[in-house]
Write a protein that holds these residues in place. Structure first.
Motif, short mmCIF file in Angstrom:
data_model
loop_
_atom_site.label_atom_id
_atom_site.label_comp_id
_atom_site.label_asym_id
_atom_site.label_seq_id
_atom_site.Cartn_x
_atom_site.Cartn_y
_atom_site.Cartn_z
N LEU A 18 0.85 -1.18 0.00
CA LEU A 18 0.00 0.00 0.00
C LEU A 18 0.89 1.23 0.00
O LEU A 18 1.85 1.31 0.77
CB LEU A 18 -0.90 0.01 1.23
N VAL A 19 0.58 2.19 -0.87
CA VAL A 19 1.42 3.38 -0.97
C VAL A 19 1.34 4.18 0.32
O VAL A 19 0.28 4.66 0.70
CB VAL A 19 1.01 4.24 -2.18
N SER A 20 2.49 4.33 0.97
CA SER A 20 2.57 5.07 2.21
C SER A 20 2.96 6.53 1.97
O SER A 20 2.39 7.44 2.56
CB SER A 20 3.58 4.42 3.16
N GLU A 21 3.93 6.73 1.07
CA GLU A 21 4.41 8.08 0.81
C GLU A 21 5.02 8.15 -0.58
O GLU A 21 5.64 7.19 -1.06
CB GLU A 21 5.46 8.46 1.86
N LEU A 22 4.81 9.28 -1.25
CA LEU A 22 5.37 9.53 -2.58
C LEU A 22 6.33 10.71 -2.51
O LEU A 22 6.02 11.74 -1.91
CB LEU A 22 4.28 9.85 -3.60
N ASP A 23 7.48 10.55 -3.13
CA ASP A 23 8.44 11.65 -3.25
C ASP A 23 8.98 11.61 -4.68
O ASP A 23 10.12 11.24 -4.92
CB ASP A 23 9.56 11.51 -2.23
N LEU A 24 8.11 11.96 -5.63
CA LEU A 24 8.45 11.89 -7.04
C LEU A 24 8.45 13.29 -7.66
O LEU A 24 7.60 14.11 -7.35
CB LEU A 24 7.44 11.01 -7.79
N LYS A 25 9.40 13.51 -8.57
CA LYS A 25 9.49 14.78 -9.28
C LYS A 25 9.48 14.52 -10.78
O LYS A 25 10.17 13.63 -11.27
CB LYS A 25 10.77 15.51 -8.89
N ARG A 26 8.71 15.32 -11.49
CA ARG A 26 8.72 15.28 -12.95
C ARG A 26 9.41 16.55 -13.43
O ARG A 26 9.01 17.65 -13.05
CB ARG A 26 7.29 15.21 -13.50
N GLU A 27 10.44 16.40 -14.23
CA GLU A 27 11.25 17.55 -14.61
C GLU A 27 11.82 17.38 -16.01
O GLU A 27 11.89 16.26 -16.54
CB GLU A 27 12.38 17.75 -13.60
N ASN A 28 12.24 18.50 -16.59
CA ASN A 28 12.87 18.46 -17.90
C ASN A 28 14.30 17.95 -17.76
O ASN A 28 14.95 18.12 -16.73
CB ASN A 28 12.88 19.86 -18.52
N LYS A 104 -3.14 0.34 -3.73
CA LYS A 104 -2.46 -0.95 -3.58
C LYS A 104 -1.80 -1.31 -4.91
O LYS A 104 -2.42 -1.22 -5.97
CB LYS A 104 -3.46 -2.05 -3.19
N VAL A 105 -0.52 -1.67 -4.85
CA VAL A 105 0.24 -1.87 -6.10
C VAL A 105 1.07 -3.15 -6.03
O VAL A 105 1.39 -3.66 -4.96
CB VAL A 105 1.19 -0.68 -6.38
N ILE A 106 1.40 -3.63 -7.22
CA ILE A 106 2.40 -4.69 -7.38
C ILE A 106 3.58 -4.09 -8.13
O ILE A 106 3.40 -3.49 -9.20
CB ILE A 106 1.85 -5.89 -8.17
N LEU A 107 4.78 -4.23 -7.56
CA LEU A 107 5.99 -3.75 -8.21
C LEU A 107 6.92 -4.92 -8.50
O LEU A 107 6.96 -5.90 -7.75
CB LEU A 107 6.74 -2.76 -7.31
N ASN A 108 7.66 -4.80 -9.60
CA ASN A 108 8.73 -5.74 -9.91
C ASN A 108 9.97 -4.94 -10.28
O ASN A 108 9.87 -3.83 -10.81
CB ASN A 108 8.36 -6.68 -11.06
N SER A 133 8.62 -2.37 -13.28
CA SER A 133 7.23 -2.42 -13.69
C SER A 133 6.33 -2.23 -12.48
O SER A 133 6.72 -2.52 -11.34
CB SER A 133 6.89 -3.75 -14.38
N ALA A 134 5.12 -1.72 -12.73
CA ALA A 134 4.16 -1.48 -11.66
C ALA A 134 2.76 -1.71 -12.18
O ALA A 134 2.47 -1.44 -13.35
CB ALA A 134 4.30 -0.05 -11.14
N ASN A 135 1.88 -2.19 -11.30
CA ASN A 135 0.51 -2.50 -11.70
C ASN A 135 -0.41 -2.27 -10.51
O ASN A 135 -0.13 -2.70 -9.39
CB ASN A 135 0.42 -3.96 -12.15
N THR A 136 -1.51 -1.57 -10.75
CA THR A 136 -2.48 -1.33 -9.68
C THR A 136 -3.66 -2.30 -9.73
O THR A 136 -4.58 -2.20 -8.92
CB THR A 136 -3.02 0.11 -9.76
N GLU A 142 -4.93 -10.02 -2.00
CA GLU A 142 -3.51 -10.33 -2.21
C GLU A 142 -2.71 -9.90 -0.99
O GLU A 142 -2.76 -8.76 -0.55
CB GLU A 142 -2.99 -9.58 -3.45
N PRO A 143 -1.95 -10.84 -0.38
CA PRO A 143 -1.20 -10.50 0.84
C PRO A 143 -0.06 -9.53 0.54
O PRO A 143 0.55 -9.55 -0.54
CB PRO A 143 -0.66 -11.85 1.33
N LEU A 144 0.24 -8.68 1.51
CA LEU A 144 1.34 -7.74 1.38
C LEU A 144 2.66 -8.44 1.64
O LEU A 144 2.74 -9.39 2.42
CB LEU A 144 1.17 -6.58 2.36
N GLY A 145 3.73 -7.95 0.99
CA GLY A 145 5.05 -8.53 1.23
C GLY A 145 6.04 -8.16 0.16
O GLY A 145 5.68 -7.58 -0.87
N CYS A 146 7.30 -8.48 0.40
CA CYS A 146 8.38 -8.19 -0.55
C CYS A 146 9.36 -9.35 -0.54
O CYS A 146 9.82 -9.77 0.53
CB CYS A 146 9.10 -6.90 -0.16
#
Length: 329
Positions: A18-28, A104-108, A133-136, A142-146
């Motif tokens: 589950l997404v807890s926090e985002l710190d993403l920047k889109r820039e040139n 809620k996401v799946i990341l690889n 890759s990422a998929n919502t 689906e159980p949480l885990g890494c």
């Protein structure tokens, strides 16, 4: 196949969170594009970079690295650019829409190494968890885990110590190989119930493939002492911090030196890592780290992530096998 050459080792992680926090920047940005005639030019583009923290279990939060340019080195649009754009709109638990559930996401992806110069002037290394890759589209059940599947060279095996006593677990340092043939360390823990099975099959110098679970463990939390009068403050001042444990869950039999040949008479690469080639690669890594200390990069303000106060700051690697006994490697 030349056994003296180190090919990139296989590693891949999967995570449901589950997404807890985002710190993403889109820039040139500008991207170097190589044309068919071999010439290189810089073209304007965009990039998305930063970090994402996910809840991967009860009271467990793990951070992942994000970096993607819209334009590839061949001058075409990144096939997964739309995926990275969608990340910007995920709903985090922190500073997100409180009227909606966190996404809620799946990341690889795959792990790599980040070698940096700390404020103490010494070279330090931390694992980077890079998203591919990422998929919502995730089932609510689906159980949480890494988890991480990793092929590596066993460099060191030492008992885990706590308060000068053995815990019954093992600290194992594995070496992976990147696409440039350079080695990098990955520390894992062998739980007590798997120690016998592991040591019956593995010793320093062997190559193997292992399944590993990532567990975030909270340490340093202190309960407030009973007061002579009144009660403790309403805010817990001694909150401690989270550390990442990479715990082995299982492994294959050791990978032996290849004997099978292809139709052209060349040995088939089965993932085995030549100990002699590994020794040379370790020396190259040691020289690189010494050079990093002698000639630090000009930009040092972001070179020591352990000093940050953000929720994305790196904590001590408790899977480390920083010990003088390296069994000859």
């Amino acid at each position: 196949m030349d056994n003296s050459v180190l090919n990139a080792t296989k590693n891949r992680f999967g995570v449901v969170g589950l997404v807890s926090e985002l710190d993403l920047k889109r820039e040139n940005c500008t991207v170097k594009v190589k044309s068919e005639d071999g010439s290189v030019s810089e073209v304007p583009s965009e990039r998305i970079r930063g970090k994402i923290s996910l809840e991967i279990g009860a009271n467990q939060v793990k951070t992942f690295d994000v970096y993607a340019s819209k334009t590839t080195s061949k001058g075409k649009e990144h096939q997964q650019w739309a995926m990275y754009e969608a990340m910007m709109n995920w709903n985090p638990r922190i500073h997100g829409n409180p009227n909606e559930e966190p996404t809620k996401v799946i990341l690889n992806g795959s792990v790599g190494i980040n070698d940096y110069l700390g404020q103490d002037g010494k070279a330090h290394s931390i694992l980077k968890w890079n998203i591919n890759s990422a998929n919502t589209k995730v089932s609510p059940d689906e159980p949480l885990g890494c988890s991480l599947n990793f092929t590596g060279f066993v460099k060191k095996i030492v008992p885990e110590m706590r308060n000068d006593e053995e815990t019954g677990r093992l600290n194992v340092e594995l070496l992976g190989v990147d696409t440039k043939g350079a080695v990098y360390p990955v520390g894992i823990i062998v739980p007590e119930e798997l120690v016998e099975g592991f040591t019956d099959r593995y010793e320093a110098g062997k190559t193997g493939n292992f399944d590993i679970d990532v567990v975030m463990v909270h340490v340093g939390d202190k309960k407030a002492k009973k007061k002579a009068f009144g009660k403790a403050a309403s805010t817990n001042i001694n909150t401690g911090f989270d550390i990442e444990e990479r715990v082995m869950r299982g492994g294959e039999e050791p990978i032996e030196e290849p004997e099978d040949e292809d139709a052209n008479g060349n040995l088939i690469d089965n993932g085995w890592l030549n100990p002699e080639a590994i020794k040379l690669a370790i020396k190259e890594r040691e020289k690189m780290l010494v050079e990093l200390e002698k000639n630090p990069p000009k930009k040092t303000t972001t070179s020591a992530p352990a000093q940050k106060t953000s929720k994305f700051s790196k904590k001590p690697d408790m899977n480390s096998t920083d010990d003088d006994d390296d069994f000859g490697f």
